[in-house]
Design an enzyme around this catalytic site. Structure first.
Site, PDB file in Angstrom:
ATOM      1  N   ARG A   1       1.119  -1.377  -0.236  1.00 44.42           N
ATOM      2  CA  ARG A   1      -0.114  -0.038   0.248  1.00 44.42           C
ATOM      3  C   ARG A   1       0.741   0.965  -0.337  1.00 44.42           C
ATOM      4  O   ARG A   1       1.636   1.068   0.417  1.00 44.42           O
ATOM      5  CB  ARG A   1      -1.092   0.085   1.068  1.00 44.42           C
ATOM      6  CG  ARG A   1      -1.820   1.203   1.456  1.00 44.42           C
ATOM      7  CD  ARG A   1      -2.353   1.385   2.333  1.00 44.42           C
ATOM      8  NE  ARG A   1      -3.591   0.012   2.616  1.00 44.42           N
ATOM      9  CZ  ARG A   1      -4.322  -0.510   3.894  1.00 44.42           C
ATOM     10  NH1 ARG A   1      -4.570   0.791   4.807  1.00 44.42           N
ATOM     11  NH2 ARG A   1      -4.908  -0.899   3.810  1.00 44.42           N
TER      12      ARG A   1
ATOM     13  N   ASN B   1      -0.414   0.613  -7.435  1.00 47.32           N
ATOM     14  CA  ASN B   1       0.161   1.378  -8.183  1.00 47.32           C
ATOM     15  C   ASN B   1       1.645   1.069  -8.018  1.00 47.32           C
ATOM     16  O   ASN B   1       2.251  -0.107  -7.030  1.00 47.32           O
ATOM     17  CB  ASN B   1       0.335   3.060  -6.811  1.00 47.32           C
ATOM     18  CG  ASN B   1      -0.963   3.569  -7.893  1.00 47.32           C
ATOM     19  OD1 ASN B   1      -1.260   4.121  -9.440  1.00 47.32           O
ATOM     20  ND2 ASN B   1      -2.201   4.035  -6.615  1.00 47.32           N
TER      21      ASN B   1
ATOM     22  N   ARG C   1     -11.999  12.476 -11.254  1.00 47.33           N
ATOM     23  CA  ARG C   1     -11.733  14.093  -9.554  1.00 47.33           C
ATOM     24  C   ARG C   1     -11.825  15.597 -11.083  1.00 47.33           C
ATOM     25  O   ARG C   1     -12.601  16.062  -9.574  1.00 47.33           O
ATOM     26  CB  ARG C   1     -10.618  13.759  -9.840  1.00 47.33           C
ATOM     27  CG  ARG C   1     -10.773  12.299  -8.090  1.00 47.33           C
ATOM     28  CD  ARG C   1      -8.454  12.219  -7.999  1.00 47.33           C
ATOM     29  NE  ARG C   1      -9.489  11.010  -6.867  1.00 47.33           N
ATOM     30  CZ  ARG C   1      -8.079  10.119  -6.715  1.00 47.33           C
ATOM     31  NH1 ARG C   1      -6.933  10.263  -7.415  1.00 47.33           N
ATOM     32  NH2 ARG C   1      -8.230   9.217  -5.504  1.00 47.33           N
TER      33      ARG C   1
ATOM     34  N   HIS D   1      -0.441   8.629 -14.472  1.00 49.63           N
ATOM     35  CA  HIS D   1      -1.148   8.504 -12.506  1.00 49.63           C
ATOM     36  C   HIS D   1      -0.847   8.580 -12.010  1.00 49.63           C
ATOM     37  O   HIS D   1       0.026   8.328 -10.965  1.00 49.63           O
ATOM     38  CB  HIS D   1      -2.253   7.596 -13.051  1.00 49.63           C
ATOM     39  CG  HIS D   1      -3.044   7.072 -11.021  1.00 49.63           C
ATOM     40  ND1 HIS D   1      -3.907   8.164 -11.296  1.00 49.63           N
ATOM     41  CD2 HIS D   1      -2.518   6.303 -10.661  1.00 49.63           C
ATOM     42  CE1 HIS D   1      -4.637   7.164  -9.831  1.00 49.63           C
ATOM     43  NE2 HIS D   1      -4.061   6.748  -9.459  1.00 49.63           N
TER      44      HIS D   1
ATOM     45  N   THR E   1      -6.822   5.417  -0.194  1.00 47.09           N
ATOM     46  CA  THR E   1      -8.392   5.156  -1.183  1.00 47.09           C
ATOM     47  C   THR E   1      -8.834   4.014  -1.608  1.00 47.09           C
ATOM     48  O   THR E   1      -8.395   2.854  -1.444  1.00 47.09           O
ATOM     49  CB  THR E   1      -8.018   6.446  -2.256  1.00 47.09           C
ATOM     50  OG1 THR E   1      -7.106   5.480  -3.191  1.00 47.09           O
ATOM     51  CG2 THR E   1      -7.176   7.639  -1.815  1.00 47.09           C
TER      52      THR E   1
END
Length: 334
Positions: A100, A139, A170, A194, A249
């Site tokens: 994470r 990610n 967004r 991103h 998130t």
């Protein structure tokens, strides 16, 4: 003695239940993986949902929790296992597994830790579902989409990064707040990475076909008295802000991934800003994956829209590619 089932049911056809045609697998049952799973279930996109993770107790608890809600869902089969055989014959595999992102940590700093995780995940996915389409969510998504392409041996059109689909959502949300118009009527793309070097395509932002740049040519620049440039800054900072406030998130990315899955499973041919190989486009000559407007249908990512960008936007896109390549070129992938 006959069983209750035998007394209750008279079989007309002896064949077993038909094989699923829209089996979807979620790799990783963390916050993002479960948000993707719930979003897919609520949109009724799968006839079988498979979950896989190395954390057995967490995995068992999550799948039991979902199965207990089967009455309220339209997905007949929900299964889970740490063994990747449970994912066999998936049409779409959504990869959310990995370590994470921490508060204040750039997505690019995650790269080497997650590459090593993918060296285990991707070969297992392809072994059991050689015809699947893989959607990478972990990610840093652009680099890990490249890593997935290299590790999988699958064609480019079946490797898709979730990319800036969420960034663009967004962006449209923030524009809608400034204008008082629903996000679905505020059109605009965030392209490129991103992350921190994403590109706001102000030249394409419009409401009902009316270009905002035609009304205010300096929009999105330092010369803009209304400071619309702050909208893009908020897009870039928003993930960090949410992580600071709640630790991670999950919901928005879950909704975003379900939209991508829907475009594929329903063969919609919708355009999404998702991560794909951009070598040869906009003067980029390295093997990097960045987000461009792409058409998604039942075959995967079938084409890229040639969006007319202004010179400064092309320059920003090239800078985005250079940032990723600077890290990617030194990776030990295979």
């Amino acid at each position: 003695m006959s069983s209750v089932q035998e007394n209750l049911i008279t079989n007309v056809c002896q064949d077993k239940a038909a094989k699923p045609t829209n089996k979807i697998t979620i790799v990783g049952v963390g916050q993002v993986g479960m948000a993707c799973a719930v979003s897919v279930l609520l949109k009724e996109l799968a006839d079988e949902l498979a979950l896989v993770d190395i954390l057995e107790d967490k995995l068992k608890g999550e799948v039991m929790d979902l199965q207990h809600g089967s009455l309220f869902l339209k997905t007949p089969t929900i299964v889970a296992d740490k063994d990747y055989s449970v994912t066999a014959n998936s049409r779409i595999v959504v990869v959310t597994g990995g370590v994470r992102q921490q508060e204040g940590e750039s997505a690019l700093n995650l790269v080497q830790r997650n590459v090593n995780v993918f060296k285990f995940i991707i070969p297992q996915v392809v072994k059991y579902s050689p015809d699947c389409i893989i959607i990478v969510v972990s990610n840093p998504v652009d680099i890990l989409t490249y890593v997935t392409w290299k590790l999988s041996g699958l064609p480019q059109h079946r490797i898709i990064g979730s990319g800036t689909n969420l960034d663009s959502a967004r962006f449209r949300h923030l524009i809608s707040e400034k204008l008082g118009v629903h996000p679905s009527s505020c059109h605009g793309f965030i392209l490129g990475e991103h992350g921190d070097t994403s590109v706001a395509v102000w030249s394409g932002v419009n409401v009902a076909g009316v270009s905002l740049q035609s009304l205010k040519p300096e929009i999105g620049t330092d010369q803009d008295s209304c400071n619309w440039k702050e909208v893009h800054k908020k897009v870039v900072d928003s993930a960090y802000e949410v992580i600071k406030l709640k630790g991670y998130t999950n919901w928005a990315i879950g909704f975003s991934v379900a939209e991508i899955v829907e475009s594929i499973t329903k063969n919609l041919g919708r355009v999404h800003p998702v991560s794909t190989m951009v070598k040869g486009m906009y003067g980029i000559e390295t093997e990097v994956f960045l987000s461009l407007p792409c058409v998604l249908n039942g075959n995967g990512l079938t084409s890229v829209i040639s969006q007319k960008l202004k010179d400064d936007e092309v320059g920003q896109l090239q800078k985005s590619s250079e940032t990723l390549w600077g890290i990617q070129k030194d990776l030990q992938v295979l």
